[in-house]
Structure formats: C-alpha cells, structure tokens
Design a protein around this motif. Structure first.
Motif, PDB file in Angstrom:
ATOM      1  N   GLU A 199       0.892  -1.010  -0.091  1.00  0.00           N
ATOM      2  CA  GLU A 199       0.215  -0.089  -0.026  1.00  0.00           C
ATOM      3  C   GLU A 199       0.911   1.268  -0.179  1.00  0.00           C
ATOM      4  O   GLU A 199       1.743   1.466   0.873  1.00  0.00           O
ATOM      5  CB  GLU A 199      -1.029   0.161   1.190  1.00  0.00           C
ATOM      6  N   VAL A 200       0.686   2.047  -1.008  1.00  0.00           N
ATOM      7  CA  VAL A 200       1.624   3.295  -1.023  1.00  0.00           C
ATOM      8  C   VAL A 200       1.102   4.423   0.119  1.00  0.00           C
ATOM      9  O   VAL A 200       0.045   4.600   0.041  1.00  0.00           O
ATOM     10  CB  VAL A 200       1.325   3.879  -2.405  1.00  0.00           C
ATOM     11  N   VAL A 201       1.940   4.736   0.837  1.00  0.00           N
ATOM     12  CA  VAL A 201       2.044   5.521   2.063  1.00  0.00           C
ATOM     13  C   VAL A 201       2.045   6.965   1.639  1.00  0.00           C
ATOM     14  O   VAL A 201       1.575   7.763   1.702  1.00  0.00           O
ATOM     15  CB  VAL A 201       2.790   5.150   2.986  1.00  0.00           C
ATOM     16  N   SER A 202       3.175   7.158   0.887  1.00  0.00           N
ATOM     17  CA  SER A 202       3.602   8.510   0.280  1.00  0.00           C
ATOM     18  C   SER A 202       4.452   8.396  -0.982  1.00  0.00           C
ATOM     19  O   SER A 202       5.158   7.564  -1.064  1.00  0.00           O
ATOM     20  CB  SER A 202       4.278   9.353   1.447  1.00  0.00           C
ATOM     21  N   ALA A 203       4.618   9.450  -1.728  1.00  0.00           N
ATOM     22  CA  ALA A 203       5.334   9.555  -2.938  1.00  0.00           C
ATOM     23  C   ALA A 203       5.578  11.105  -3.064  1.00  0.00           C
ATOM     24  O   ALA A 203       4.779  11.990  -2.590  1.00  0.00           O
ATOM     25  CB  ALA A 203       4.370   8.940  -4.084  1.00  0.00           C
ATOM     26  N   SER A 204       6.910  11.143  -3.410  1.00  0.00           N
ATOM     27  CA  SER A 204       7.197  12.416  -3.771  1.00  0.00           C
ATOM     28  C   SER A 204       8.321  12.821  -4.828  1.00  0.00           C
ATOM     29  O   SER A 204       8.799  11.477  -5.325  1.00  0.00           O
ATOM     30  CB  SER A 204       7.794  13.109  -2.508  1.00  0.00           C
ATOM     31  N   PHE A 205       8.641  13.768  -5.495  1.00  0.00           N
ATOM     32  CA  PHE A 205       9.601  13.811  -6.342  1.00  0.00           C
ATOM     33  C   PHE A 205      10.277  15.235  -6.377  1.00  0.00           C
ATOM     34  O   PHE A 205       9.793  16.179  -5.748  1.00  0.00           O
ATOM     35  CB  PHE A 205       9.100  13.755  -7.845  1.00  0.00           C
ATOM     36  N   SER A 206      11.334  15.045  -6.660  1.00  0.00           N
ATOM     37  CA  SER A 206      12.372  16.443  -6.824  1.00  0.00           C
ATOM     38  C   SER A 206      13.178  16.552  -8.386  1.00  0.00           C
ATOM     39  O   SER A 206      13.612  15.353  -8.643  1.00  0.00           O
ATOM     40  CB  SER A 206      13.167  16.455  -5.615  1.00  0.00           C
ATOM     41  N   VAL A 207      13.355  17.585  -8.653  1.00  0.00           N
ATOM     42  CA  VAL A 207      14.225  17.541  -9.792  1.00  0.00           C
ATOM     43  C   VAL A 207      15.401  18.534  -9.412  1.00  0.00           C
ATOM     44  O   VAL A 207      15.447  19.412  -9.081  1.00  0.00           O
ATOM     45  CB  VAL A 207      13.621  18.358 -11.115  1.00  0.00           C
ATOM     46  N   VAL A 208      16.711  17.706 -10.032  1.00  0.00           N
ATOM     47  CA  VAL A 208      17.998  18.180  -9.756  1.00  0.00           C
ATOM     48  C   VAL A 208      18.472  18.188 -11.118  1.00  0.00           C
ATOM     49  O   VAL A 208      18.832  17.118 -11.718  1.00  0.00           O
ATOM     50  CB  VAL A 208      18.733  17.394  -8.863  1.00  0.00           C
ATOM     51  N   GLY A 209      18.662  19.440 -11.831  1.00  0.00           N
ATOM     52  CA  GLY A 209      19.310  19.419 -13.170  1.00  0.00           C
ATOM     53  C   GLY A 209      18.449  18.980 -14.115  1.00  0.00           C
ATOM     54  O   GLY A 209      17.153  19.271 -14.115  1.00  0.00           O
ATOM     55  N   ASP A 210      18.835  17.746 -14.775  1.00  0.00           N
ATOM     56  CA  ASP A 210      18.130  17.296 -15.963  1.00  0.00           C
ATOM     57  C   ASP A 210      17.507  15.893 -15.235  1.00  0.00           C
ATOM     58  O   ASP A 210      16.962  15.084 -16.132  1.00  0.00           O
ATOM     59  CB  ASP A 210      18.662  17.138 -17.126  1.00  0.00           C
ATOM     60  N   LYS A 211      17.677  15.464 -14.065  1.00  0.00           N
ATOM     61  CA  LYS A 211      17.434  14.264 -13.301  1.00  0.00           C
ATOM     62  C   LYS A 211      15.967  14.399 -12.366  1.00  0.00           C
ATOM     63  O   LYS A 211      15.734  15.681 -11.797  1.00  0.00           O
ATOM     64  CB  LYS A 211      18.553  13.894 -12.611  1.00  0.00           C
ATOM     65  N   ILE A 212      15.268  13.605 -12.302  1.00  0.00           N
ATOM     66  CA  ILE A 212      14.143  13.706 -11.675  1.00  0.00           C
ATOM     67  C   ILE A 212      14.207  12.485 -10.676  1.00  0.00           C
ATOM     68  O   ILE A 212      14.356  11.215 -10.993  1.00  0.00           O
ATOM     69  CB  ILE A 212      12.712  13.281 -12.439  1.00  0.00           C
ATOM     70  N   PHE A 213      13.944  12.342  -9.226  1.00  0.00           N
ATOM     71  CA  PHE A 213      13.985  11.820  -8.365  1.00  0.00           C
ATOM     72  C   PHE A 213      12.647  11.575  -7.852  1.00  0.00           C
ATOM     73  O   PHE A 213      12.112  12.436  -7.320  1.00  0.00           O
ATOM     74  CB  PHE A 213      15.145  12.254  -7.098  1.00  0.00           C
ATOM     75  N   HIS A 214      12.212  10.173  -7.805  1.00  0.00           N
ATOM     76  CA  HIS A 214      10.902   9.833  -7.328  1.00  0.00           C
ATOM     77  C   HIS A 214      11.174   9.160  -6.158  1.00  0.00           C
ATOM     78  O   HIS A 214      11.681   8.062  -6.339  1.00  0.00           O
ATOM     79  CB  HIS A 214      10.295   9.050  -8.262  1.00  0.00           C
ATOM     80  N   THR A 215      10.459   9.127  -5.153  1.00  0.00           N
ATOM     81  CA  THR A 215      10.814   8.439  -3.830  1.00  0.00           C
ATOM     82  C   THR A 215       9.506   8.105  -3.631  1.00  0.00           C
ATOM     83  O   THR A 215       8.236   8.748  -3.084  1.00  0.00           O
ATOM     84  CB  THR A 215      11.312   9.221  -2.620  1.00  0.00           C
ATOM     85  N   ILE A 216       9.010   6.675  -3.272  1.00  0.00           N
ATOM     86  CA  ILE A 216       7.665   6.195  -3.060  1.00  0.00           C
ATOM     87  C   ILE A 216       8.054   5.203  -1.651  1.00  0.00           C
ATOM     88  O   ILE A 216       8.712   4.278  -1.527  1.00  0.00           O
ATOM     89  CB  ILE A 216       7.263   5.128  -3.907  1.00  0.00           C
ATOM     90  N   HIS A 217       6.897   5.585  -0.686  1.00  0.00           N
ATOM     91  CA  HIS A 217       6.966   4.653   0.411  1.00  0.00           C
ATOM     92  C   HIS A 217       6.017   3.909   0.560  1.00  0.00           C
ATOM     93  O   HIS A 217       4.792   4.424   0.345  1.00  0.00           O
ATOM     94  CB  HIS A 217       7.161   5.733   1.778  1.00  0.00           C
ATOM     95  N   SER A 218       5.972   2.490   0.790  1.00  0.00           N
ATOM     96  CA  SER A 218       5.007   1.550   0.933  1.00  0.00           C
ATOM     97  C   SER A 218       4.934   0.934   1.838  1.00  0.00           C
ATOM     98  O   SER A 218       6.147   0.659   2.411  1.00  0.00           O
ATOM     99  CB  SER A 218       4.826   0.780  -0.498  1.00  0.00           C
ATOM    100  N   GLN A 219       3.865   0.160   2.406  1.00  0.00           N
ATOM    101  CA  GLN A 219       4.097  -0.864   3.452  1.00  0.00           C
ATOM    102  C   GLN A 219       3.395  -2.202   2.907  1.00  0.00           C
ATOM    103  O   GLN A 219       2.300  -1.938   2.208  1.00  0.00           O
ATOM    104  CB  GLN A 219       3.681  -0.356   4.768  1.00  0.00           C
ATOM    105  N   ALA A 220       3.547  -3.302   3.534  1.00  0.00           N
ATOM    106  CA  ALA A 220       2.654  -4.434   3.093  1.00  0.00           C
ATOM    107  C   ALA A 220       1.146  -4.475   3.708  1.00  0.00           C
ATOM    108  O   ALA A 220       0.931  -3.726   4.835  1.00  0.00           O
ATOM    109  CB  ALA A 220       3.374  -5.422   3.902  1.00  0.00           C
ATOM    110  N   LEU A 221       0.246  -4.803   3.045  1.00  0.00           N
ATOM    111  CA  LEU A 221      -1.063  -4.697   3.172  1.00  0.00           C
ATOM    112  C   LEU A 221      -1.330  -5.872   4.568  1.00  0.00           C
ATOM    113  O   LEU A 221      -2.131  -5.319   5.360  1.00  0.00           O
ATOM    114  CB  LEU A 221      -1.961  -5.153   2.009  1.00  0.00           C
ATOM    115  N   SER A 222      -0.344  -6.827   4.537  1.00  0.00           N
ATOM    116  CA  SER A 222      -0.723  -7.808   5.326  1.00  0.00           C
ATOM    117  C   SER A 222       0.814  -7.808   6.159  1.00  0.00           C
ATOM    118  O   SER A 222       1.801  -8.295   5.370  1.00  0.00           O
ATOM    119  CB  SER A 222      -1.345  -9.065   5.007  1.00  0.00           C
ATOM    120  N   SER A 223       0.821  -7.822   7.529  1.00  0.00           N
ATOM    121  CA  SER A 223       2.212  -8.053   8.038  1.00  0.00           C
ATOM    122  C   SER A 223       2.715  -9.366   8.069  1.00  0.00           C
ATOM    123  O   SER A 223       3.681  -9.636   8.215  1.00  0.00           O
ATOM    124  CB  SER A 223       2.307  -6.986   9.516  1.00  0.00           C
TER     125      SER A 223
END
Length: 182
Positions: free
Chosen positions: A140-164
C-alpha cells in the motif's frame, strides 16, 4: 519455646508489613502522578472525569508507543534525506556520469518498502505503472514525492505491506520494476 501464633512479636511483624505495604502504595501513587504529569492533556483518549492509576498507566503506555512510532518515522525521513542528498551530491560531482537512466533502487525494512527512481527529463516512465506493480505485490503506497535536480527527476515512494503476516518480497518487486524501466 514461644509459639508464633500466640503473640511473641508476631503482631509487631504484621504491623510492620502493613506499614511497608502502605508506604509502597503511597510511593507507587506518587510515581503514577509524576508519570501522568508528563503526558500532554490533549493525548488522553479516555472521556472519564476521574482516571484510575490503571487508566493513567494505559495512557502513558499509549503515549510512549506513539512517541516510538514518531521517532521511527523521523529516522526513516532523516535516512531518506541523507540518501537523496548523497545521490544529489553524486550527480553534482559527476559520479553518475555514464549511469544508465532510468535507475531504480528498492530498500526493504520489515514490512516497509522504499522505492527510489531516478530518471532524466527527456526519458520518462509511467509513474502509475510503478504504483500498480507495488499494489499487485501486496503493498500500500503511503507517500510519494519527487524532486528535480538539473535534468534528473528523483521519485521516492514509501509503501508498506497490506498484511504484516505475508509481508513483501523486495527482490520480486525490484525485478518487476526493473523490467518496467528497461
């Protein structure tokens, strides 16, 4: 010989035990009051007017648990910031020259999964496909973000298991995501 049933100092020991027990209860009450004074008033979940010692202890345990969770989240956030700064430093210092983009990194901690995707502004990928893979693998996606540095795009996605119990298989997620960015 003196019998322990018929006096002989037995009464004095009984009174002393009562006094020791009374002092112990007073001390415990004092400690509970100190503990309850450390818990912010807005944290109390109970709607009772007068809380018992047990209620105070339960509230304190709940508050401490929330603080531990908050500390863990802040540690993860700090580690993520450090890793992104490190990647940004690598890019700015030229260490990623020749690295094929898009690039993907999957980090796994217990039931949490962090996905870092780096792409260039001229070669993009379908972000919704990445989310779909995570969800198909039981995350399950908890959060997602991105940032741009020069001509690079950084995406970060935090997720956790639906069932532990089931958890997440990071290697499988990583392989599926690498297929997407090829």
């Amino acid at each position: 010989m003196k019998s322990s049933k018929n006096g002989g100092g037995g009464g004095f020991a009984k009174v002393e035990r009562k006094t020791v027990e009374k002092n112990r209860r007073i001390h415990m009450k004092s400690l509970c009051l100190k503990l309850s004074s450390l818990i912010p008033k807005d944290h109390y979940t109970s709607s009772k007017d007068a809380l018992t010692q047990q209620d105070f202890l339960e509230e304190a345990a709940s508050y401490i648990k929330k603080l531990k969770e908050r500390i863990e989240k802040l540690k993860q956030k700090r580690e993520l910031g450090a890793s992104i700064r490190g990647i940004s430093n690598d890019i700015s210092s030229g260490m990623m020259i020749g690295t094929k983009l898009p690039m993907i990194e999957v980090r796994h901690q217990e039931t949490n999964l962090e996905v870092v995707l780096i792409s260039s502004t001229d070669k993009r990928f379908m972000f919704h496909e990445v989310i779909a893979v995570l969800e198909e693998e039981g995350a399950e996606v908890v959060s997602a973000s991105f940032s741009v540095v020069g001509d690079k795009i950084f995406h970060t996605i935090h997720s956790q298991a639906l069932s532990s119990r089931i958890g997440l298989e990071a290697s499988r997620v990583s392989e599926r995501l690498k297929e997407l960015v090829r």
